[in-house]
Design a protein around this motif. Structure first.
Motif, PDB file in Angstrom:
ATOM      1  N   UNK A  89      13.691  -0.137  -0.937  1.00 22.56           N
ATOM      2  CA  UNK A  89      13.313  -0.146   0.476  1.00 22.56           C
ATOM      3  C   UNK A  89      11.858   0.279   0.571  1.00 22.56           C
ATOM      4  N   UNK A  90      11.213  -0.116   1.653  1.00 18.83           N
ATOM      5  CA  UNK A  90       9.810   0.210   1.876  1.00 18.83           C
ATOM      6  C   UNK A  90       9.736   1.304   2.925  1.00 18.83           C
ATOM      7  N   UNK A  91       9.036   2.405   2.609  1.00 21.06           N
ATOM      8  CA  UNK A  91       8.938   3.505   3.561  1.00 21.06           C
ATOM      9  C   UNK A  91       7.802   3.263   4.555  1.00 21.06           C
ATOM     10  N   UNK A  92       7.617   4.180   5.462  1.00 26.76           N
ATOM     11  CA  UNK A  92       6.604   4.047   6.503  1.00 26.76           C
ATOM     12  C   UNK A  92       5.180   4.027   5.984  1.00 26.76           C
ATOM     13  N   UNK A  93       4.952   4.477   4.752  1.00 26.14           N
ATOM     14  CA  UNK A  93       3.618   4.493   4.159  1.00 26.14           C
ATOM     15  C   UNK A  93       3.349   3.255   3.319  1.00 26.14           C
ATOM     16  N   UNK A  94       4.331   2.351   3.256  1.00 28.87           N
ATOM     17  CA  UNK A  94       4.171   1.136   2.481  1.00 28.87           C
ATOM     18  C   UNK A  94       4.566   1.269   1.017  1.00 28.87           C
TER      19      UNK A  94
END
Length: 119
Positions: A69-74
Protein backbone atom coordinates in the motif's frame (compact mmCIF):
# COMPACT_ATOMS: atom_id res chain seq x y z
CA UNK A 1 -1.89 7.83 19.91
CA UNK A 2 -0.72 4.32 19.01
CA UNK A 3 -3.18 1.64 18.07
CA UNK A 4 -3.83 -1.02 20.67
CA UNK A 5 -2.03 -4.27 20.02
CA UNK A 6 -2.63 -7.62 21.59
CA UNK A 7 0.04 -10.27 21.41
CA UNK A 8 -1.44 -13.74 21.43
CA UNK A 9 0.79 -16.75 21.14
CA UNK A 10 -0.27 -20.14 19.88
CA UNK A 11 1.15 -23.32 21.32
CA UNK A 12 4.42 -24.08 19.57
CA UNK A 13 6.60 -27.17 19.41
CA UNK A 14 10.02 -27.34 20.99
CA UNK A 15 12.38 -24.64 19.63
CA UNK A 16 14.55 -27.17 17.80
CA UNK A 17 11.54 -28.63 15.92
CA UNK A 18 10.60 -26.24 13.10
CA UNK A 19 7.12 -26.51 11.69
CA UNK A 20 7.03 -27.80 8.11
CA UNK A 21 5.84 -25.13 5.70
CA UNK A 22 3.86 -26.13 2.63
CA UNK A 23 3.17 -23.61 -0.10
CA UNK A 24 0.52 -23.87 -2.80
CA UNK A 25 1.37 -21.31 -5.48
CA UNK A 26 -0.82 -20.35 -8.44
CA UNK A 27 0.83 -18.28 -11.17
CA UNK A 28 -1.08 -15.93 -13.47
CA UNK A 29 1.15 -14.67 -16.32
CA UNK A 30 0.80 -11.01 -17.24
CA UNK A 31 1.05 -10.02 -20.88
CA UNK A 32 1.86 -6.58 -22.21
CA UNK A 33 3.47 -5.29 -19.02
CA UNK A 34 6.88 -3.66 -18.98
CA UNK A 35 7.85 -4.78 -15.46
CA UNK A 36 5.31 -7.27 -14.07
CA UNK A 37 5.94 -10.79 -15.37
CA UNK A 38 3.19 -12.54 -13.40
CA UNK A 39 0.87 -12.36 -10.42
CA UNK A 40 0.69 -15.13 -7.85
CA UNK A 41 -1.60 -16.36 -5.11
CA UNK A 42 0.06 -18.29 -2.30
CA UNK A 43 -1.59 -20.52 0.30
CA UNK A 44 0.59 -21.38 3.29
CA UNK A 45 -0.09 -24.70 5.03
CA UNK A 46 -3.68 -24.48 3.82
CA UNK A 47 -4.48 -21.98 6.58
CA UNK A 48 -3.17 -18.61 5.39
CA UNK A 49 -3.59 -17.09 1.92
CA UNK A 50 -1.69 -14.24 0.30
CA UNK A 51 -3.18 -12.69 -2.83
CA UNK A 52 -1.52 -10.17 -5.10
CA UNK A 53 2.10 -11.34 -4.94
CA UNK A 54 3.95 -10.10 -8.04
CA UNK A 55 6.90 -11.42 -9.97
CA UNK A 56 8.75 -8.36 -11.25
CA UNK A 57 11.41 -8.08 -13.96
CA UNK A 58 14.59 -6.78 -12.29
CA UNK A 59 18.08 -5.92 -13.48
CA UNK A 60 19.41 -9.11 -11.81
CA UNK A 61 16.51 -11.31 -12.89
CA UNK A 62 12.96 -11.74 -11.63
CA UNK A 63 12.13 -11.02 -7.99
CA UNK A 64 9.11 -11.39 -5.72
CA UNK A 65 7.17 -8.32 -4.54
CA UNK A 66 4.64 -8.65 -1.74
CA UNK A 67 1.26 -6.86 -1.82
CA UNK A 68 1.78 -3.21 -0.88
CA UNK A 69 0.00 0.00 0.00
CA UNK A 70 1.09 3.59 -0.54
CA UNK A 71 1.12 5.87 2.50
CA UNK A 72 0.39 9.59 2.59
CA UNK A 73 4.06 10.42 1.98
CA UNK A 74 4.21 8.37 -1.21
CA UNK A 75 6.19 5.51 0.35
CA UNK A 76 5.23 1.89 -0.27
CA UNK A 77 4.89 -0.66 2.55
CA UNK A 78 4.34 -4.41 2.37
CA UNK A 79 0.96 -5.50 3.70
CA UNK A 80 2.23 -8.93 4.71
CA UNK A 81 5.71 -10.38 4.71
CA UNK A 82 7.89 -13.17 6.09
CA UNK A 83 9.36 -12.14 9.46
CA UNK A 84 12.77 -13.78 9.13
CA UNK A 85 15.45 -13.77 6.46
CA UNK A 86 15.18 -17.56 6.14
CA UNK A 87 11.40 -17.48 5.77
CA UNK A 88 11.64 -14.72 3.14
CA UNK A 89 14.25 -16.69 1.21
CA UNK A 90 12.13 -19.86 1.29
CA UNK A 91 8.99 -17.93 0.22
CA UNK A 92 10.80 -16.16 -2.65
CA UNK A 93 12.43 -19.37 -3.90
CA UNK A 94 9.11 -21.20 -3.85
CA UNK A 95 7.27 -18.49 -5.80
CA UNK A 96 10.09 -18.08 -8.35
CA UNK A 97 10.32 -21.87 -8.82
CA UNK A 98 6.57 -22.01 -9.46
CA UNK A 99 6.92 -19.16 -11.98
CA UNK A 100 9.77 -20.93 -13.80
CA UNK A 101 7.76 -24.17 -13.84
CA UNK A 102 4.77 -22.34 -15.36
CA UNK A 103 7.07 -20.94 -18.06
CA UNK A 104 8.34 -24.44 -18.89
CA UNK A 105 4.80 -25.81 -19.03
CA UNK A 106 3.77 -22.95 -21.32
CA UNK A 107 6.69 -23.66 -23.66
CA UNK A 108 5.83 -27.35 -23.78
CA UNK A 109 2.25 -26.52 -24.71
CA UNK A 110 3.42 -24.06 -27.39
CA UNK A 111 5.79 -26.64 -28.92
CA UNK A 112 3.28 -29.51 -28.86
CA UNK A 113 1.78 -30.42 -32.24
CA UNK A 114 -1.97 -29.91 -32.65
CA UNK A 115 -4.08 -32.74 -31.28
CA UNK A 116 -5.19 -34.11 -34.67
CA UNK A 117 -1.56 -34.41 -35.82
CA UNK A 118 -0.35 -36.24 -32.74
CA UNK A 119 -2.74 -39.20 -33.11
Amino acid sequence: MPKAQAKVTAPTPAPDTPLPVEYAVRIYPVKDSKYTLANANVDINGIFAIRGVKIIRGENGPFVAMPQYKDGHGDYHDICFPCTKEARQQFNETVLNAYEQSLRQGQQQDNAPPMEQSM
